[in-house]
Scaffold this active site. Structure first.
Site, mmCIF file in Angstrom:
data_model
loop_
_atom_site.group_PDB
_atom_site.id
_atom_site.type_symbol
_atom_site.label_atom_id
_atom_site.label_comp_id
_atom_site.label_asym_id
_atom_site.label_seq_id
_atom_site.Cartn_x
_atom_site.Cartn_y
_atom_site.Cartn_z
ATOM 1 N N PHE A 36 8.802 -12.023 7.739
ATOM 2 C CA PHE A 36 8.275 -10.699 7.479
ATOM 3 C C PHE A 36 9.670 -9.864 7.075
ATOM 4 O O PHE A 36 10.459 -9.771 7.851
ATOM 5 C CB PHE A 36 7.866 -10.214 8.946
ATOM 6 C CG PHE A 36 6.723 -10.336 9.525
ATOM 7 C CD1 PHE A 36 5.278 -9.833 8.844
ATOM 8 C CD2 PHE A 36 6.430 -11.601 10.304
ATOM 9 C CE1 PHE A 36 4.104 -10.409 9.446
ATOM 10 C CE2 PHE A 36 5.473 -12.022 10.709
ATOM 11 C CZ PHE A 36 4.091 -11.326 10.048
ATOM 12 N N ILE A 60 2.294 -9.346 17.461
ATOM 13 C CA ILE A 60 2.752 -10.666 17.694
ATOM 14 C C ILE A 60 3.968 -10.638 18.508
ATOM 15 O O ILE A 60 4.772 -9.864 18.431
ATOM 16 C CB ILE A 60 2.667 -11.716 16.451
ATOM 17 C CG1 ILE A 60 4.041 -10.875 15.577
ATOM 18 C CG2 ILE A 60 1.375 -11.599 15.899
ATOM 19 C CD1 ILE A 60 4.184 -11.860 14.368
ATOM 20 N N PHE A 78 0.643 -12.392 2.513
ATOM 21 C CA PHE A 78 -0.774 -12.196 3.043
ATOM 22 C C PHE A 78 -1.136 -10.780 3.653
ATOM 23 O O PHE A 78 -2.123 -10.445 3.930
ATOM 24 C CB PHE A 78 -0.926 -13.075 4.293
ATOM 25 C CG PHE A 78 0.209 -13.027 5.390
ATOM 26 C CD1 PHE A 78 -0.044 -12.020 6.462
ATOM 27 C CD2 PHE A 78 1.291 -13.875 5.542
ATOM 28 C CE1 PHE A 78 1.075 -12.070 7.253
ATOM 29 C CE2 PHE A 78 2.060 -13.813 6.345
ATOM 30 C CZ PHE A 78 2.031 -12.878 7.414
ATOM 31 N N ASP A 79 0.029 -9.824 3.658
ATOM 32 C CA ASP A 79 -0.131 -8.457 4.072
ATOM 33 C C ASP A 79 1.152 -7.507 3.741
ATOM 34 O O ASP A 79 2.153 -8.354 3.634
ATOM 35 C CB ASP A 79 -0.382 -8.658 5.597
ATOM 36 C CG ASP A 79 -0.990 -7.054 6.214
ATOM 37 O OD1 ASP A 79 -1.200 -6.324 5.116
ATOM 38 O OD2 ASP A 79 -0.824 -7.015 7.399
#
Length: 457
Positions: free
Chosen positions: A125, A82, A62-63
């Site tokens: 991530f 976050i 998504f990124d």
């Protein structure tokens, strides 16, 4: 790092570690490549990272900062990202590459970040920690004083100007790491120089909370400068690193917390300290105390005549001394004029105010105004040799300036007359050619040639 660059990583299947303080499994880290060194980011540090974000459920991306070829920066522990990132990145070393698995409550929560991230989604991530550095607390924001918080302090209060400080210091040379200073010290903010406490340390202390421990990287200009410190074995122009623990402090009363009598006492103390630094030619320190001196009193109204008189005299002295300091530093003559203007509102016959304003105006090439100031002094004190000498300098510069103007305008008008003469010659030649029935182009060329020859002659 370019997006296409290959990264050597550990084989799949390494153990993921729970890196949350509560050990609730909300953030797990699996190291793909070890970092280097021992340092890790502290709260408030700015970190620079590359990352690729995917959904744990299906692996969809998504990124990615790598796809943009644009590393991302944020401050650790300040809620800019976050919670999972604040928690996980703080455990990494420079150069480390790791996968952070962030549960929904450590990521985007129930709402998610639609349309790409659904509510309560667990995210992976892949993060590379490129670099990190502390907070720039230097006056000019040139990274000459960099502060890193090693252990968080208590409460929210920090020391102010003139606060009483008790702290522990460990000083090291930046180039070798050798310790040159270890001590427990008590002093007053603003008076550190008398205790071999450099301005970089004072700047850091005013950001610290009680029981906080921080590391401060200080360039020479905010440390011991070109003079060094023989008492501590520090040579000239050496950069240093200090580790500071703020054990306790007592804040100085702010202006609004003091009554009129207290302000008179404290302003007198500030003036005395300013004068000590002035005599030592430490202009910046002197300015700080003189500034505090008049700021305490400038809005205070006194009914008692003696107190009113004392307040006025103290403000006048502070203004005059500030003007003297700025003259010495040769970098802000407008401030000299401003302080002298304010001093003259209090005493319109102050020879010191007139003289210092005259000197500043000379430095700014306001020669006529400077001459006026020195003339006023001589009206008050005809035997003032210094004022007479400065007046002579100002008058000579006014004369030289007017002579330069005269020569400049003389050349300008001569040039204008020459241009007008050339125009007359051209006009007359053209008329003559037309009257004789000659070719206009040939007549103009002949006239132009003749005119140029006459001007050159």
């Amino acid at each position: 790092m370019p997006a296409e660059e290959k990264i050597e990583v550990k084989p799949e299947g390494g153990e993921a570690e729970d890196v949350t303080t509560k050990k609730d499994g909300g953030v797990k880290k699996r190291i793909l490549r070890e970092g280097h060194g021992t340092e890790k980011p502290c709260e408030g540090d700015t970190v620079l990272v590359h990352y690729v974000g995917t959904l744990a459920s299906d692996g969809s991306q998504f990124d990615s900062s790598r796809d943009r070829n644009d590393a991302f920066s944020f401050k650790i522990g300040k809620g800019e990202v976050i919670k999972g990132w604040d928690t996980g990145v703080a455990t990494m070393k420079r150069g480390e590459l790791a996968v952070l698995t962030c549960r929904g409550d450590y990521a985007y929560g129930e709402k998610g970040s639609l349309p790409k991230i659904p509510g309560d989604a667990t995210l992976n991530f892949e993060v590379e920690l490129i670099d990190f550095f502390g907070e720039d607390i230097s006056p000019d924001k040139d990274k000459s004083i960099m502060r890193r918080v090693l252990i968080k302090g208590e409460d929210y209060q920090t020391p102010n100007d003139c606060a009483q400080i008790r702290c522990h210091l460990i000083g090291r040379f930046k180039d070798t790491g050798k310790v040159f200073d270890t001590r427990e010290v008590e002093f007053e903010i603003g008076d550190g120089e008398n205790h071999n406490i450099v301005s970089g340390i004072e700047s850091a202390l005013q950001k610290m909370k009680k029981h906080e421990k921080c590391q401060v990287d200080i360039q020479a200009k905010h440390a011991f400068g070109s003079a060094g410190c023989p008492a501590l074995g520090v040579g000239p122009d050496q950069d240093v690193i200090y580790e500071i623990v703020l054990n306790s402090f007592e804040k100085a009363k702010e202006n609004w917390q003091m009554n009129g009598k207290e302000k008179l006492v404290q302003s007198e103390l500030a003036k005395s300290k300013g004068t000590e630094f002035f005599k030592q030619e430490k202009w910046a320190r002197a300015i700080k105390h003189y500034q505090r001196c008049f700021e305490m009193l400038q809005h205070e109204e006194y009914e008692d005549e003696e107190e009113k008189k004392k307040s006025k005299a103290t403000i006048l002295a502070a203004r005059l001394n500030l003007a003297a300091c700025y003259l010495k530093t040769n970098n802000d003559f407008l401030k000299v004029v401003d302080h002298c203007d304010e001093a003259l509102k209090l005493d319109d016959k102050s020879e010191k105010a007139l003289f210092r304003r005259g000197q500043a105006r000379l430095a700014m090439n306001d020669f006529e105004l400077a001459a006026t100031d020195f003339e006023k002094i001589l009206e008050l004190q005809p035997d003032n040799k210094a004022a007479r000498q400065q007046l002579h300098i100002a008058q000579q510069r006014v004369k030289a300036y007017r002579e330069r103007e005269k020569r400049l305008y003389g050349k300008m008008f001569a040039s204008m007359r020459s241009s007008e003469d050339m125009g007359d010659y051209k006009a007359n030649g053209t008329k003559a050619a037309a009257a004789n029935g000659s070719d206009a182009g040939e007549a103009a060329a002949t006239t132009e040639s003749t005119t140029e020859a006459e001007v050159s002659a």
